[in-house]
Design a protein around this motif. Sequence first.
Motif, mmCIF file in Angstrom:
data_model
loop_
_atom_site.group_PDB
_atom_site.id
_atom_site.type_symbol
_atom_site.label_atom_id
_atom_site.label_comp_id
_atom_site.label_asym_id
_atom_site.label_seq_id
_atom_site.Cartn_x
_atom_site.Cartn_y
_atom_site.Cartn_z
ATOM 1 N N VAL A 120 0.836 -1.197 0.000
ATOM 2 C CA VAL A 120 0.000 0.000 0.000
ATOM 3 C C VAL A 120 0.876 1.255 0.000
ATOM 4 N N ARG A 121 0.581 2.165 -0.906
ATOM 5 C CA ARG A 121 1.288 3.438 -0.991
ATOM 6 C C ARG A 121 0.287 4.577 -0.874
ATOM 7 N N ARG A 122 0.704 5.618 -0.194
ATOM 8 C CA ARG A 122 -0.156 6.800 -0.056
ATOM 9 C C ARG A 122 0.270 7.873 -1.039
ATOM 10 N N GLY A 123 -0.731 8.532 -1.642
ATOM 11 C CA GLY A 123 -0.460 9.637 -2.548
ATOM 12 C C GLY A 123 -1.322 10.839 -2.211
ATOM 13 N N VAL A 124 -0.773 12.024 -2.455
ATOM 14 C CA VAL A 124 -1.484 13.276 -2.220
ATOM 15 C C VAL A 124 -1.486 14.055 -3.527
ATOM 16 N N GLY A 125 -2.659 14.474 -3.953
ATOM 17 C CA GLY A 125 -2.758 15.204 -5.210
ATOM 18 C C GLY A 125 -3.656 16.420 -5.087
ATOM 19 N N TYR A 126 -3.413 17.397 -5.955
ATOM 20 C CA TYR A 126 -4.159 18.645 -5.938
ATOM 21 C C TYR A 126 -4.790 18.904 -7.301
ATOM 22 N N ALA A 127 -5.878 19.662 -7.300
ATOM 23 C CA ALA A 127 -6.503 20.069 -8.553
ATOM 24 C C ALA A 127 -7.246 21.378 -8.358
ATOM 25 N N LEU A 128 -7.293 22.162 -9.422
ATOM 26 C CA LEU A 128 -8.058 23.403 -9.471
ATOM 27 C C LEU A 128 -9.098 23.283 -10.575
ATOM 28 N N GLY A 129 -10.313 23.740 -10.292
ATOM 29 C CA GLY A 129 -11.366 23.649 -11.294
ATOM 30 C C GLY A 129 -12.188 24.920 -11.351
ATOM 31 N N MET A 130 -12.954 25.046 -12.441
ATOM 32 C CA MET A 130 -13.803 26.212 -12.637
ATOM 33 C C MET A 130 -15.040 25.808 -13.425
ATOM 34 N N VAL A 131 -16.137 26.515 -13.191
ATOM 35 C CA VAL A 131 -17.365 26.326 -13.955
ATOM 36 C C VAL A 131 -17.962 27.690 -14.249
ATOM 37 N N HIS A 132 -18.848 27.730 -15.219
ATOM 38 C CA HIS A 132 -19.577 28.971 -15.469
ATOM 39 C C HIS A 132 -20.926 28.924 -14.785
ATOM 40 N N MET A 133 -21.460 30.086 -14.493
ATOM 41 C CA MET A 133 -22.770 30.201 -13.854
ATOM 42 C C MET A 133 -23.809 30.595 -14.893
ATOM 43 N N LEU A 134 -25.014 30.093 -14.725
ATOM 44 C CA LEU A 134 -26.130 30.377 -15.615
ATOM 45 C C LEU A 134 -25.865 29.815 -17.012
ATOM 46 N N GLY A 135 -26.746 30.163 -17.941
ATOM 47 C CA GLY A 135 -26.561 29.743 -19.326
ATOM 48 C C GLY A 135 -25.431 30.544 -19.961
ATOM 49 N N ALA A 136 -25.117 30.219 -21.192
ATOM 50 C CA ALA A 136 -23.975 30.846 -21.845
ATOM 51 C C ALA A 136 -24.318 31.180 -23.294
ATOM 52 N N GLU A 137 -23.411 31.902 -23.915
ATOM 53 C CA GLU A 137 -23.471 32.198 -25.353
ATOM 54 C C GLU A 137 -24.807 32.798 -25.795
ATOM 55 N N GLY A 138 -25.256 33.827 -25.083
ATOM 56 C CA GLY A 138 -26.449 34.531 -25.501
ATOM 57 C C GLY A 138 -27.753 33.980 -24.987
ATOM 58 N N ALA A 139 -27.710 32.968 -24.116
ATOM 59 C CA ALA A 139 -28.954 32.426 -23.542
ATOM 60 C C ALA A 139 -29.693 33.526 -22.790
ATOM 61 N N ASP A 140 -31.005 33.625 -23.024
ATOM 62 C CA ASP A 140 -31.810 34.640 -22.354
ATOM 63 C C ASP A 140 -32.197 34.132 -20.982
ATOM 64 N N GLU A 141 -31.469 34.552 -19.975
ATOM 65 C CA GLU A 141 -31.707 34.097 -18.614
ATOM 66 C C GLU A 141 -32.683 35.040 -17.926
ATOM 67 N N VAL A 142 -33.862 34.538 -17.610
ATOM 68 C CA VAL A 142 -34.852 35.363 -16.950
ATOM 69 C C VAL A 142 -35.737 34.491 -16.064
ATOM 70 N N SER A 143 -36.186 35.034 -14.965
ATOM 71 C CA SER A 143 -37.116 34.338 -14.084
ATOM 72 C C SER A 143 -38.092 35.353 -13.508
ATOM 73 N N THR A 144 -39.306 34.884 -13.238
ATOM 74 C CA THR A 144 -40.364 35.740 -12.697
ATOM 75 C C THR A 144 -40.847 35.158 -11.373
ATOM 76 N N ALA A 145 -41.104 36.017 -10.418
ATOM 77 C CA ALA A 145 -41.585 35.559 -9.112
ATOM 78 C C ALA A 145 -42.608 36.537 -8.555
ATOM 79 N N THR A 146 -43.545 36.006 -7.776
ATOM 80 C CA THR A 146 -44.549 36.807 -7.071
ATOM 81 C C THR A 146 -44.442 36.518 -5.579
ATOM 82 N N VAL A 147 -44.502 37.564 -4.782
ATOM 83 C CA VAL A 147 -44.501 37.432 -3.322
ATOM 84 C C VAL A 147 -45.777 38.077 -2.792
ATOM 85 N N ARG A 148 -46.533 37.330 -1.977
ATOM 86 C CA ARG A 148 -47.747 37.833 -1.338
ATOM 87 C C ARG A 148 -47.590 37.725 0.172
ATOM 88 N N ILE A 149 -48.199 38.659 0.903
ATOM 89 C CA ILE A 149 -48.196 38.576 2.358
ATOM 90 C C ILE A 149 -49.580 38.968 2.880
#
Length: 778
Positions: A463-492
């Motif tokens: 058995v051998r132990r190893g330690v490794g690292y990584a960096l990652g990234m993602v995008h948020m929401l849609g991309a490349e011109g996607a029309d991102e919109v949402s509608t909400a109603t709040v009542r009290i």
Amino acid sequence: MTSDAATATSTTHTTTPPPEGPDPDQGLPAHGLGASLPPADARAKTEGTFPYAADLWAEGLLWAAVLRSPHPHARILSIDTTAAAGMPGVRAVVTHEDIPGDGSYGRRVVDRPVFASELVRHHGEAIAAVAADHPDTARLAAAAIAVEYEVLEPVTDPEKAFAAEPLHPDGNLIRHIPLRYGDPDTVGEVIVEGLYRIGRQDPAPIGAEAGLAVPRPDGGVELYTASTDPHTDRDLAAACFGLAPERVKVVVTGVPGATGDREDPGFQIPLGLLALRTGCPVKLAATREESFLGHAHRHPTLLRYRHHADAEGRLVKVEAQILLDAGAYADSSSESLAAAVAFACGPYVVPHAFIEGWAVRTNNPPSGHVRGEGAMQVCAAYEGQMDKLAAKLGIDPVELRLRNALSTGDILPTSQTVTCPAPVAELLGELRGFPLPALPKDVPEDDWLLPGGPEGAGEPGAVRRGVGYALGMVHMLGAEGADEVSTATVRIHDGVATVICAAVETGQGFTTLARQIVQETLGVEEVHVAAVDTDQPPAGPATHGRHTWVSGGAIERAAKMVRTQLLQPLAHKFGMSTELLQIADGKITSYDGVLSTTVMEAMDGKELWATAQCRPHPTEPLDESGQGDAFVGLAFCAVRAVVDVDIELGSVRVVEMAVAQDVGRILNPSQLATRIEAGVTQGIGAALTENLRTARGLIRHPDLTGYALPTSLDAPDIHIVKLIEERDVVAPFGAKPASAVPVVTSPAAVASAVRAATGRPVNRLPIRPQAAVATPKA
């Protein structure tokens, strides 16, 4: 990256406690943003009383079954439904002939038939559907449909798809992105190359697809399903039914797990057709095999890389070729390819980049949206390249990554400037200083655990132990011109608030967040979130952290409008502006203490409500050179993996995963931690066990015995070392999505750790035992 000899014998797993520190919930508010508010449905789910689609029932219910192709590629010569239609209890049989128009659908590209008519393009493609008075009768009738096939040679190698005969009228090439950035003649002092392969990961939802279709008196139909994008599903279904969208209603039931597009319309549309044909409610509950055959999977990917660097390890140029296997139909392949090409260099500063990306059709199972699509595949490759570069230069792998880390103000190879917080170097630095777990030889013998489980068959000395690292990234929401919109109603009304928003709760905690936003803004504790259906305005799909940003933003705006309605009369009465009043714990007070009243008193029996939209700043498609501001925002993560490897058997045990993540702002501490831990575990599955194997296009073992998901016994200690709260000023609340980026980063970290333990290149995910076998070190 390190490698240590580990002597291990083994018995049971014990969890190493995290380092001592303050209680993460200490001093937090009881409700509102920043509180660890539990999900409202938690008790029902744990007690088994929460209603999912598979639990639905209606008077006069019929059952549906779908006939699927046993071949990955074949010409259909004839379909004879006579025997099936004549069976006692069978009420209807539908094929492609019963669908108006060309009978095709697609969330992004309309290229997939509801039922195959002339050609079968993948194993498990739907041919026909049956409605009967008993589920067994429906399945027997489906099996009785006689289909005559001319079996054709399948195209299963994506590299051969370019020269193969077209598998679809639209051709085999779905998209090609040639990214060009910088000087192509630049050459580094040090060059490393690599070839990487990423397998087919299945979303493997906890509950298989199910649904209920109920015909309406007006000739329309209602679909009760676990849809994650109900308005798009409604529009697709309506087109296939030949109905106007307003005559089709999608009602979202409980979602039993989702890491992508939860419900493929191919499960919903046959249901609606059968309900319209019979005039009766029709229910479908897919088997696990049908689930594997029918829905989309992560794109298997082939990646070729060449990294150029100077003698100090600073990146000079990255060249890459990325080939995505889309399977038979386009689905989200274009978007997945854009992410893969744009993030092909990772969260590193690269002055010159030349990336070729392709997505092609094959006769393999369909590929589509799975959490972190595109970004996960390239992360495994570019981090493998960073390990190779560090080894060739003799530089510590962490130091090499720090020298090249991206930061705010840097420019991506797409020419987009990183305007959001990008604390990449800080994330990695936090992991570098975090203590490593004890080696097996340094802990009591009863706590040792060999790779392979409590009864691991290997020799402790291997058995051998190893330690490794990584960096990652993602995008948020849609991309490349996607029309991102949402509608909400709040009542009290009467001190109780209600939120109406068509954002689907998929397990990401959106309904809890909605309650917290209203609590924070209006000072009321009791908040209800209405069930989702398509009678509400659209909110878009539950992907890429959209609902935290877009739907959460819409709810916040609506709640603030209600807040203004509530405070304006008081402000006018006391001759002050609403900005001088604050709401907290159900009380309204002024800055000077002159005014103090309760929300209930201020309401005076009135009902207040407001509707608002949230639409982020627009993006643009990548141009013919892969350039453009394609993404609304980015999120980053650093992961350190510690593994034990039996270098004789090739078995791997993940000992610990340490995570540092860029989250923008913590909105719910316990919910955030849960999302990160779940993402890491899904990433471990992609790294070590999850691979939906095929043989000449046929899925082998489409079940949870043949497809090995990580369980709680496979989950290691997961330490969230640091959550950096540097708010993104353009995002509501400043928060970033939490679950996708650890999925993207964790497989690369595990692969890096296995490289450290074995000295092997490890260029394929999931890691096969033969890739982890090495000559024992002296």
